[in-house]
Design a protein around this motif. Structure first.
Motif, PDB file in Angstrom:
ATOM      1  N   ASP A 119       0.824  -1.216   0.000  1.00  0.00           N
ATOM      2  CA  ASP A 119       0.000   0.000   0.000  1.00  0.00           C
ATOM      3  C   ASP A 119       0.859   1.268   0.000  1.00  0.00           C
ATOM      4  OD1 ASP A 119      -2.141  -1.742   0.119  1.00  0.00           O
ATOM      5  OD2 ASP A 119      -2.574  -1.392   2.253  1.00  0.00           O
ATOM      6  N   ALA A 120       1.972   1.227   0.747  1.00  0.00           N
ATOM      7  CA  ALA A 120       2.832   2.412   0.856  1.00  0.00           C
ATOM      8  C   ALA A 120       3.487   2.762  -0.486  1.00  0.00           C
ATOM      9  CB  ALA A 120       3.903   2.190   1.918  1.00  0.00           C
ATOM     10  N   LEU A 121       3.896   1.737  -1.228  1.00  0.00           N
ATOM     11  CA  LEU A 121       4.573   1.992  -2.505  1.00  0.00           C
ATOM     12  C   LEU A 121       3.605   2.093  -3.679  1.00  0.00           C
ATOM     13  CD1 LEU A 121       7.047   0.796  -0.785  1.00  0.00           C
ATOM     14  CD2 LEU A 121       8.037   0.356  -3.031  1.00  0.00           C
ATOM     15  N   GLY A 122       2.450   1.502  -3.544  1.00  0.00           N
ATOM     16  CA  GLY A 122       1.502   1.431  -4.655  1.00  0.00           C
ATOM     17  C   GLY A 122       1.693   0.107  -5.376  1.00  0.00           C
ATOM     18  N   LYS A 123       0.583  -0.578  -5.609  1.00  0.00           N
ATOM     19  CA  LYS A 123       0.597  -1.926  -6.195  1.00  0.00           C
ATOM     20  C   LYS A 123       1.386  -1.982  -7.509  1.00  0.00           C
ATOM     21  CE  LYS A 123      -3.461  -4.345  -7.008  1.00  0.00           C
ATOM     22  NZ  LYS A 123      -4.886  -4.523  -6.641  1.00  0.00           N
ATOM     23  N   GLU A 124       1.311  -0.887  -8.277  1.00  0.00           N
ATOM     24  CA  GLU A 124       1.956  -0.866  -9.595  1.00  0.00           C
ATOM     25  C   GLU A 124       3.480  -0.778  -9.491  1.00  0.00           C
ATOM     26  OE1 GLU A 124      -0.111   1.259  -8.245  1.00  0.00           O
ATOM     27  OE2 GLU A 124       0.876   3.216  -8.223  1.00  0.00           O
ATOM     28  N   ASN A 125       3.984  -0.456  -8.301  1.00  0.00           N
ATOM     29  CA  ASN A 125       5.432  -0.259  -8.139  1.00  0.00           C
ATOM     30  C   ASN A 125       6.149  -1.419  -7.456  1.00  0.00           C
ATOM     31  OD1 ASN A 125       5.275   2.389  -9.258  1.00  0.00           O
ATOM     32  ND2 ASN A 125       4.410   3.090  -7.310  1.00  0.00           N
ATOM     33  N   VAL A 126       5.411  -2.502  -7.231  1.00  0.00           N
ATOM     34  CA  VAL A 126       6.021  -3.638  -6.523  1.00  0.00           C
ATOM     35  C   VAL A 126       5.785  -4.965  -7.259  1.00  0.00           C
ATOM     36  CG1 VAL A 126       5.769  -2.557  -4.243  1.00  0.00           C
ATOM     37  CG2 VAL A 126       3.963  -4.078  -5.095  1.00  0.00           C
ATOM     38  N   VAL A 127       6.606  -5.946  -6.911  1.00  0.00           N
ATOM     39  CA  VAL A 127       6.393  -7.320  -7.363  1.00  0.00           C
ATOM     40  C   VAL A 127       6.184  -8.162  -6.105  1.00  0.00           C
ATOM     41  CG1 VAL A 127       7.209  -9.039  -9.026  1.00  0.00           C
ATOM     42  CG2 VAL A 127       8.400  -6.856  -8.836  1.00  0.00           C
ATOM     43  N   ILE A 128       5.207  -9.054  -6.157  1.00  0.00           N
ATOM     44  CA  ILE A 128       4.907  -9.879  -4.987  1.00  0.00           C
ATOM     45  C   ILE A 128       5.230 -11.336  -5.297  1.00  0.00           C
ATOM     46  CG2 ILE A 128       3.079 -10.621  -3.381  1.00  0.00           C
ATOM     47  CD1 ILE A 128       1.627  -7.929  -4.271  1.00  0.00           C
ATOM     48  N   PHE A 129       5.995 -11.953  -4.422  1.00  0.00           N
ATOM     49  CA  PHE A 129       6.344 -13.368  -4.580  1.00  0.00           C
ATOM     50  C   PHE A 129       5.710 -14.180  -3.449  1.00  0.00           C
ATOM     51  CE2 PHE A 129       9.844 -10.804  -6.267  1.00  0.00           C
ATOM     52  CZ  PHE A 129       9.923 -11.282  -7.569  1.00  0.00           C
ATOM     53  N   GLN A 130       5.149 -15.296  -3.818  1.00  0.00           N
ATOM     54  CA  GLN A 130       4.485 -16.169  -2.840  1.00  0.00           C
ATOM     55  C   GLN A 130       4.471 -17.573  -3.434  1.00  0.00           C
ATOM     56  OE1 GLN A 130       0.223 -15.601  -2.601  1.00  0.00           O
ATOM     57  NE2 GLN A 130       0.224 -15.753  -0.371  1.00  0.00           N
ATOM     58  N   ASN A 131       4.880 -18.568  -2.648  1.00  0.00           N
ATOM     59  CA  ASN A 131       4.830 -19.940  -3.143  1.00  0.00           C
ATOM     60  C   ASN A 131       4.629 -20.881  -1.956  1.00  0.00           C
ATOM     61  OD1 ASN A 131       5.292 -22.524  -4.152  1.00  0.00           O
ATOM     62  ND2 ASN A 131       6.737 -21.780  -5.704  1.00  0.00           N
ATOM     63  N   ARG A 132       3.395 -21.324  -1.773  1.00  0.00           N
ATOM     64  CA  ARG A 132       3.079 -22.110  -0.573  1.00  0.00           C
ATOM     65  C   ARG A 132       3.685 -23.504  -0.599  1.00  0.00           C
ATOM     66  NH1 ARG A 132      -3.446 -22.393  -0.723  1.00  0.00           N
ATOM     67  NH2 ARG A 132      -3.237 -20.234  -1.330  1.00  0.00           N
ATOM     68  N   THR A 133       4.133 -23.940  -1.777  1.00  0.00           N
ATOM     69  CA  THR A 133       4.841 -25.225  -1.854  1.00  0.00           C
ATOM     70  C   THR A 133       6.230 -25.078  -1.243  1.00  0.00           C
ATOM     71  OG1 THR A 133       3.706 -25.604  -3.942  1.00  0.00           O
ATOM     72  CG2 THR A 133       5.523 -27.091  -3.427  1.00  0.00           C
ATOM     73  N   VAL A 134       6.830 -23.935  -1.462  1.00  0.00           N
ATOM     74  CA  VAL A 134       8.162 -23.675  -0.934  1.00  0.00           C
ATOM     75  C   VAL A 134       8.114 -23.389   0.565  1.00  0.00           C
ATOM     76  CG1 VAL A 134      10.083 -22.032  -1.006  1.00  0.00           C
ATOM     77  CG2 VAL A 134       9.077 -22.864  -3.137  1.00  0.00           C
ATOM     78  N   TYR A 135       7.166 -22.564   0.964  1.00  0.00           N
ATOM     79  CA  TYR A 135       7.003 -22.297   2.394  1.00  0.00           C
ATOM     80  C   TYR A 135       5.611 -21.773   2.722  1.00  0.00           C
ATOM     81  CZ  TYR A 135       7.337 -20.698   7.144  1.00  0.00           C
ATOM     82  OH  TYR A 135       7.087 -20.545   8.482  1.00  0.00           O
ATOM     83  N   ARG A 136       5.032 -22.325   3.763  1.00  0.00           N
ATOM     84  CA  ARG A 136       3.897 -21.685   4.415  1.00  0.00           C
ATOM     85  C   ARG A 136       4.129 -21.841   5.907  1.00  0.00           C
ATOM     86  NH1 ARG A 136       3.397 -27.467   4.463  1.00  0.00           N
ATOM     87  NH2 ARG A 136       1.415 -28.048   5.425  1.00  0.00           N
ATOM     88  N   GLU A 137       3.750 -20.788   6.656  1.00  0.00           N
ATOM     89  CA  GLU A 137       3.874 -20.871   8.101  1.00  0.00           C
ATOM     90  C   GLU A 137       2.860 -21.906   8.592  1.00  0.00           C
ATOM     91  OE1 GLU A 137       1.942 -17.862  10.418  1.00  0.00           O
ATOM     92  OE2 GLU A 137       3.366 -18.032  12.055  1.00  0.00           O
ATOM     93  N   VAL A 138       3.293 -22.759   9.538  1.00  0.00           N
ATOM     94  CA  VAL A 138       2.350 -23.668  10.178  1.00  0.00           C
ATOM     95  C   VAL A 138       2.228 -23.186  11.621  1.00  0.00           C
ATOM     96  CG1 VAL A 138       1.729 -26.066  10.637  1.00  0.00           C
ATOM     97  CG2 VAL A 138       3.153 -25.511   8.653  1.00  0.00           C
TER      98      VAL A 138
END
Ligand SMILES: *[C@@H]1O[C@H](CO)[C@@H](O)[C@H](O)[C@H]1NC(C)=O
Length: 315
Positions: A183-202
């Motif tokens: 939100d601080a940078l603006g969605k258009e100015n960031v890249v988001i990485f997420q991969n639940r196969t690699v890691y998810r908090e349990v």
């Protein structure tokens, strides 16, 4: 004989149906809030939740339950073999947000960059797992510590502020710090990485072998687990009905809560099938971080006790 019997009856009557359960949990995390709703809406006994986690339950025998990520459970289990995971409250699909202005469009671009995270926690393990999956070594980037933020404007020293001001190029954390950084940078100015196969908090609920061997305490714990499952059904089926109280409890705006809700996989009666695999793999990292020898699979199997959940689901 008769007097003794009567005394026993009166003593039993004087006791409440449920004594008080004492829980240690980090009160500024979204993951803790099902415990709060469970204790208020679905549990017939008295519950007090104090700020803390598994570090408290292993050192303070007045605590019956503690909630934390798997990382802290491994840290404490190394020296306290009576710790038990009895339920998985949530699986959280951590995200890493990177600033496009730092020249990042793929994970491999994080080589040589600064990443905001909490060293020694599930967040730091997540960052390492994610970057390892892109072929980077932990010497290829720098982890910079900072503070979490619950709501905008995020002040100096918080992860969203650090990303916005270029102190770091990316942030890998639990929520809502990542969302507030986006939100601080603006969605258009960031890249988001997420991969639940690699890691998810349990994120688990814990007790101790001693508490679970105490028949009356165990009954209370089973009762609380049933309440927790009911609360989490609410979290899944009708989140809007709990947003106001969750928002007030952790000081996160309902609009932000709504955005980060899908990052949280609320559980309604399970322990993940791969929990032991997760613990075995992660203990390699915790052991390295804590400068000890990794625990064997057989040893780590004792950290999980699924029997309490079975009882909760059966009655
Ligand atoms: C997630 O990680 C797995 C295992 O490394 C990989 O096979 C998969 O392609 C990744 N998914 C995404 C969306 O990057």
């Amino acid at each position: 004989m008769r007097t003794v019997l009567l005394t026993a009856v009166f003593t039993a009557l004087a006791l409440p149906a449920f004594a008080a359960l004492k829980i240690a949990s980090a009160l500024n995390t979204i993951e803790y809030t099902p415990e709060l709703i469970a204790s208020k809406d679905y549990f017939s006994g008295t519950v007090s939740i104090t700020n803390g986690g598994v570090a408290n339950i292993v050192s303070d025998t007045s605590i019956d339950l503690a909630a934390n990520a798997e990382t802290q459970a491994l840290r404490q289990f190394a020296n306290h073999k009576n710790l038990r995971i009895i339920y998985t409250v949530a699986e959280v699909y951590y995200r890493l947000v990177a600033a496009k202005k730092s020249g990042i469009s793929a994970l491999a671009d994080l080589k040589g960059k600064k990443i905001g995270s909490f060293p020694g926690t599930s967040a730091a393990y997540f960052v390492e797992r994610l970057l390892t999956s892109a072929g980077l070594k932990n010497t290829d980037y720098t982890v910079v510590s900072g503070n979490i933020c619950s709501g905008a404007p995020c002040g100096a020293g918080t992860f969203p502020y650090m990303l916005q001001h270029g102190t770091v190029d990316a942030v890998g954390m639990w929520e809502p710090s990542v969302q507030l950084a986006i939100d601080a940078l603006g969605k258009e100015n960031v890249v988001i990485f997420q991969n639940r196969t690699v890691y998810r908090e349990v994120f688990n609920l814990h007790s101790t072998a001693e508490k679970l061997q105490d028949a009356s305490k165990r009954k209370e714990i089973v009762g609380f687990l049933q309440a927790l499952i009911k609360a989490e059904q609410k979290f899944v089926q009708d989140p809007a009905s709990v947003y106001p109280r969750v928002s007030a409890a952790v000081n996160v705006d309902t609009t932000v809560l709504e955005e980060v809700w899908p990052v949280h996989g609320w559980n309604t009666g399970t322990l993940p099938d791969d929990l032991l695999d997760v613990l075995v793999a992660e203990d390699q990292w915790v052991a390295r971080t804590d400068r000890r020898t990794a625990m064997a699979r057989d040893t780590l199997a004792n950290l999980i006790d699924g029997s309490v959940l079975k009882e909760a689901l059966a009655t």
